[in-house]
Enzyme design. Structure first.
Site, PDB file in Angstrom:
ATOM      1  N   ASP A  43       0.779  -1.267  -0.137  1.00 40.15           N
ATOM      2  CA  ASP A  43      -0.192  -0.019  -0.119  1.00 40.15           C
ATOM      3  C   ASP A  43       0.810   1.058  -0.127  1.00 40.15           C
ATOM      4  O   ASP A  43       1.577   1.557   0.820  1.00 40.15           O
ATOM      5  CB  ASP A  43      -0.943   0.084   1.210  1.00 40.15           C
ATOM      6  CG  ASP A  43      -2.008   1.131   1.127  1.00 40.15           C
ATOM      7  OD1 ASP A  43      -2.944   0.967   0.929  1.00 40.15           O
ATOM      8  OD2 ASP A  43      -1.514   2.268   1.782  1.00 40.15           O
ATOM      9  N   TYR A  48       3.001   9.739   0.083  1.00 41.84           N
ATOM     10  CA  TYR A  48       4.039   9.211   0.591  1.00 41.84           C
ATOM     11  C   TYR A  48       5.316   9.344  -0.098  1.00 41.84           C
ATOM     12  O   TYR A  48       6.453   9.145   0.540  1.00 41.84           O
ATOM     13  CB  TYR A  48       3.936   7.641   0.826  1.00 41.84           C
ATOM     14  CG  TYR A  48       2.687   7.065   1.602  1.00 41.84           C
ATOM     15  CD1 TYR A  48       1.883   7.917   2.378  1.00 41.84           C
ATOM     16  CD2 TYR A  48       2.212   5.848   1.530  1.00 41.84           C
ATOM     17  CE1 TYR A  48       0.546   7.492   2.859  1.00 41.84           C
ATOM     18  CE2 TYR A  48       1.021   5.250   2.158  1.00 41.84           C
ATOM     19  CZ  TYR A  48       0.139   6.410   2.848  1.00 41.84           C
ATOM     20  OH  TYR A  48      -0.835   6.024   3.387  1.00 41.84           O
ATOM     21  N   LYS A  73      -2.614   5.796  -3.813  1.00 46.77           N
ATOM     22  CA  LYS A  73      -3.679   6.763  -3.657  1.00 46.77           C
ATOM     23  C   LYS A  73      -3.429   8.121  -4.442  1.00 46.77           C
ATOM     24  O   LYS A  73      -2.364   8.396  -4.280  1.00 46.77           O
ATOM     25  CB  LYS A  73      -4.162   6.947  -2.233  1.00 46.77           C
ATOM     26  CG  LYS A  73      -4.021   5.632  -1.401  1.00 46.77           C
ATOM     27  CD  LYS A  73      -4.331   5.888   0.103  1.00 46.77           C
ATOM     28  CE  LYS A  73      -3.669   4.571   0.775  1.00 46.77           C
ATOM     29  NZ  LYS A  73      -2.266   4.333   0.912  1.00 46.77           N
ATOM     30  N   HIS A 104      -7.365   9.628  -1.997  1.00 46.41           N
ATOM     31  CA  HIS A 104      -6.941   9.499  -0.585  1.00 46.41           C
ATOM     32  C   HIS A 104      -7.746   9.931   0.429  1.00 46.41           C
ATOM     33  O   HIS A 104      -7.979   9.586   1.477  1.00 46.41           O
ATOM     34  CB  HIS A 104      -5.694  10.101  -0.837  1.00 46.41           C
ATOM     35  CG  HIS A 104      -4.331   9.658   0.265  1.00 46.41           C
ATOM     36  ND1 HIS A 104      -3.387   9.484   0.272  1.00 46.41           N
ATOM     37  CD2 HIS A 104      -4.872   8.982   1.717  1.00 46.41           C
ATOM     38  CE1 HIS A 104      -2.882   9.020   1.589  1.00 46.41           C
ATOM     39  NE2 HIS A 104      -3.535   8.744   2.092  1.00 46.41           N
TER      40      HIS A 104
HETATM   41  N1  LIG Z   1      -5.662   5.988   3.942  1.00 46.73           N
HETATM   42  C1  LIG Z   1      -4.893   6.562   4.608  1.00 46.73           C
HETATM   43  O1  LIG Z   1      -5.442   7.987   4.640  1.00 46.73           O
HETATM   44  C2  LIG Z   1      -4.163   6.010   5.544  1.00 46.73           C
HETATM   45  C3  LIG Z   1      -3.725   6.527   6.667  1.00 46.73           C
HETATM   46  C4  LIG Z   1      -2.853   6.159   7.724  1.00 46.73           C
HETATM   47  C5  LIG Z   1      -2.454   4.797   7.191  1.00 46.73           C
HETATM   48  N2  LIG Z   1      -2.847   4.306   5.984  1.00 46.73           N
HETATM   49  C6  LIG Z   1      -2.031   2.903   5.510  1.00 46.73           C
HETATM   50  O2  LIG Z   1      -1.934   2.134   6.892  1.00 46.73           O
HETATM   51  C7  LIG Z   1      -0.774   1.477   6.909  1.00 46.73           C
HETATM   52  C8  LIG Z   1      -0.609   1.072   8.560  1.00 46.73           C
HETATM   53  O3  LIG Z   1      -0.984   2.209   9.254  1.00 46.73           O
HETATM   54  P1  LIG Z   1      -0.043   2.796   9.999  1.00 46.73           P
HETATM   55  O4  LIG Z   1       1.419   2.528  10.079  1.00 46.73           O
HETATM   56  O5  LIG Z   1      -0.289   4.222  10.527  1.00 46.73           O
HETATM   57  O6  LIG Z   1      -0.474   2.211  11.715  1.00 46.73           O
HETATM   58  P2  LIG Z   1      -0.568   0.922  12.423  1.00 46.73           P
HETATM   59  O7  LIG Z   1      -0.033  -0.354  11.394  1.00 46.73           O
HETATM   60  O8  LIG Z   1      -1.915   0.629  13.051  1.00 46.73           O
HETATM   61  O9  LIG Z   1       0.673   0.947  13.390  1.00 46.73           O
HETATM   62  C9  LIG Z   1       1.929   0.742  13.076  1.00 46.73           C
HETATM   63  C10 LIG Z   1       2.558   1.207  14.545  1.00 46.73           C
HETATM   64  O10 LIG Z   1       2.253   0.334  15.328  1.00 46.73           O
HETATM   65  C11 LIG Z   1       3.258   0.178  16.436  1.00 46.73           C
HETATM   66  N3  LIG Z   1       3.552  -1.251  16.598  1.00 46.73           N
HETATM   67  C12 LIG Z   1       3.514  -2.312  15.651  1.00 46.73           C
HETATM   68  N4  LIG Z   1       3.684  -3.480  16.100  1.00 46.73           N
HETATM   69  C13 LIG Z   1       4.029  -3.346  17.268  1.00 46.73           C
HETATM   70  C14 LIG Z   1       4.400  -3.985  18.426  1.00 46.73           C
HETATM   71  N5  LIG Z   1       4.598  -5.413  18.449  1.00 46.73           N
HETATM   72  N6  LIG Z   1       4.533  -3.364  19.934  1.00 46.73           N
HETATM   73  C15 LIG Z   1       4.314  -2.207  19.996  1.00 46.73           C
HETATM   74  N7  LIG Z   1       3.898  -1.255  18.959  1.00 46.73           N
HETATM   75  C16 LIG Z   1       3.930  -1.624  17.717  1.00 46.73           C
HETATM   76  C17 LIG Z   1       4.563   0.805  15.838  1.00 46.73           C
HETATM   77  O11 LIG Z   1       4.624   2.114  16.583  1.00 46.73           O
HETATM   78  P3  LIG Z   1       6.154   2.853  16.950  1.00 46.73           P
HETATM   79  O12 LIG Z   1       6.795   3.280  15.489  1.00 46.73           O
HETATM   80  O13 LIG Z   1       5.687   4.153  17.539  1.00 46.73           O
HETATM   81  O14 LIG Z   1       6.791   1.921  17.714  1.00 46.73           O
HETATM   82  C18 LIG Z   1       4.307   0.919  14.447  1.00 46.73           C
HETATM   83  O15 LIG Z   1       4.883   2.228  13.944  1.00 46.73           O
HETATM   84  C19 LIG Z   1       0.119   2.584   6.575  1.00 46.73           C
HETATM   85  O16 LIG Z   1       1.298   2.424   6.324  1.00 46.73           O
HETATM   86  C20 LIG Z   1      -0.729   3.037   5.321  1.00 46.73           C
HETATM   87  O17 LIG Z   1      -0.080   2.552   4.255  1.00 46.73           O
HETATM   88  C21 LIG Z   1      -3.431   4.789   5.518  1.00 46.73           C
END
Ligand SMILES: NC(=O)c1ccc[n+]([C@@H]2O[C@H](COP(=O)([O-])OP(=O)(O)OC[C@H]3O[C@@H](n4cnc5c(N)ncnc54)[C@H](OP(=O)(O)O)[C@@H]3O)[C@@H](O)[C@H]2O)c1
Length: 212
Positions: A43, A48, A73, A104
Site C-alpha cells: 500500500d 508518501y 492513492k 486518498h
Molecule cells: N488511507 C489513509 O489515509 C491512511 C492513513 C494512515 C495509514 N494508512 C495505511 O495504513 C498503513 C498502516 O498504518 P500505520 O502504520 O499508520 O499504523 P498501524 O499499522 O496501526 O501501526 C503501526 C505502528 O504500530 C506500532 N507497533 C507495531 N507493532 C508493534 C508491537 N509489536 N508492539 C508495539 N508497537 C507496535 C509501531 O509504533 P512505533 O513506531 O511508535 O513503535 C508502528 O509504527 C500505513 O502504512 C498506510 O499504508 C492509510
C-alpha cells in the site's frame, strides 16, 4: 495468503504492507524485505512519495507482477489534475498498471477525480477503483453519479475505533471495508489491558492462522 474478492471480481490479499512514513531512500530496502517475508500486497500513495521505491523493490524481487497487488492513492482534485498525476505515478512506479487506486481523501471535486480514474480503468492503467476516508454520504454520492462502483473504502479501523456502522453500510453495498492503521498506530498495543484483549481475540478466533 487469503484473499478477499472485490465487486469487480479481482482478488485482493487480506493483509498488506503499508508504506506510510517510509522515506523514499529506504523504501526499496523495506519493501524488498516485506516481499521476502511473504507480503503480496503493498500500500503506497502519491502523498508518501515512495511509489518509485515500491516499483524498484518489485523489480528486484523477481516475482511476477501478477502475483502482487499494489494500491496507490491520488492526492489530486478534478479530472485533468488526476489524469496527469496518475500518469506521473505510473512513470515513477515504472510498471504497466496499479491494481487499485484510491482517492486518498474527499476534496470537494470528487466526482471529476473519480471520472479520471474510471477512464484510467477503461484504459487498463488500473485494475480497480476505490476510496479512502470517505463517509457514508460521500461514498453514496460516488455510487449515485458514477458508472463503476468503488471496490473498497479504506478507513481507519482498529480495536479502539471499530467503525461498525460504516462497516454495515459498506457491506450492504458490496464494498470492502479496508482497515488502515489496524494496530491503532501502536496505541492499543502499548496499552497493557488492550494488548491482553487483542491477544485473546486472536486466540479465540484463530484469525491470524486463517488469513496468513
Ligand atoms: N488511507 C489513509 O489515509 C491512511 C492513513 C494512515 C495509514 N494508512 C495505511 O495504513 C498503513 C498502516 O498504518 P500505520 O502504520 O499508520 O499504523 P498501524 O499499522 O496501526 O501501526 C503501526 C505502528 O504500530 C506500532 N507497533 C507495531 N507493532 C508493534 C508491537 N509489536 N508492539 C508495539 N508497537 C507496535 C509501531 O509504533 P512505533 O513506531 O511508535 O513503535 C508502528 O509504527 C500505513 O502504512 C498506510 O499504508 C492509510
Amino acid at each position: 495468503m487469503k484473499t478477499v474478492k472485490l465487486n469487480n471480481g479481482l482478488e485482493m490479499p487480506m493483509i498488506g504492507f503499508g508504506t506510510y512514513q517510509i522515506t523514499p531512500n529506504t523504501t526499496l530496502l523495506n519493501v524488498a524485505k516485506a516481499l521476502r517475508l511473504g507480503y503480496r500486497m503493498i500500500d503506497t500513495a502519491q502523498y508518501y512519495g515512495n511509489e518509485e521505491g515500491v516499483g524498484e523493490a518489485i523489480k528486484e524481487s523477481g516475482l511476477d507482477r501478477e502475483q502482487l497487488f499494489v494500491t496507490t492513492k491520488v492526492q489530486t482534485s478534478g479530472y485533468e489534475e488526476t489524469k496527469k498525476g496518475l500518469d506521473g505515478s505510473l512513470l515513477d512506479f515504472n510498471q504497466d498498471y496499479f491494481d487499485l487506486v484510491l482517492i486518498h481523501w474527499p476534496m470537494g471535486n470528487d466526482l471529476e477525480t473519480y471520472r479520471a480514474l474510471e477512464d484510467a480503468y477503461q484504459e487498463g492503467k488500473i485494475r480497480a477503483i476505490g476510496l479512502s476516508n470517505f463517509n457514508e454520504l460521500q461514498v453514496q454520492e460516488i455510487i449515485d453519479h458514477s458508472s463503476i462502483k468503488p471496490v473498497v473504502d479504506q478507513i481507519e479501523t482498529h480495536i479502539l475505533w471499530q467503525q461498525q456502522r460504516m462497516h454495515d453500510y459498506l457491506t450492504a453495498n458490496n464494498i470492502v471495508h479496508e482497515s488502515y492503521a489496524p494496530l491503532g498506530e501502536g496505541n492499543p498495543i502499548k496499552n497493557y489491558q488492550l494488548k491482553k484483549q487483542l491477544c485473546h481475540i486472536i486466540k479465540e478466533y484463530g484469525r491470524l492462522q486463517e488469513i496468513t
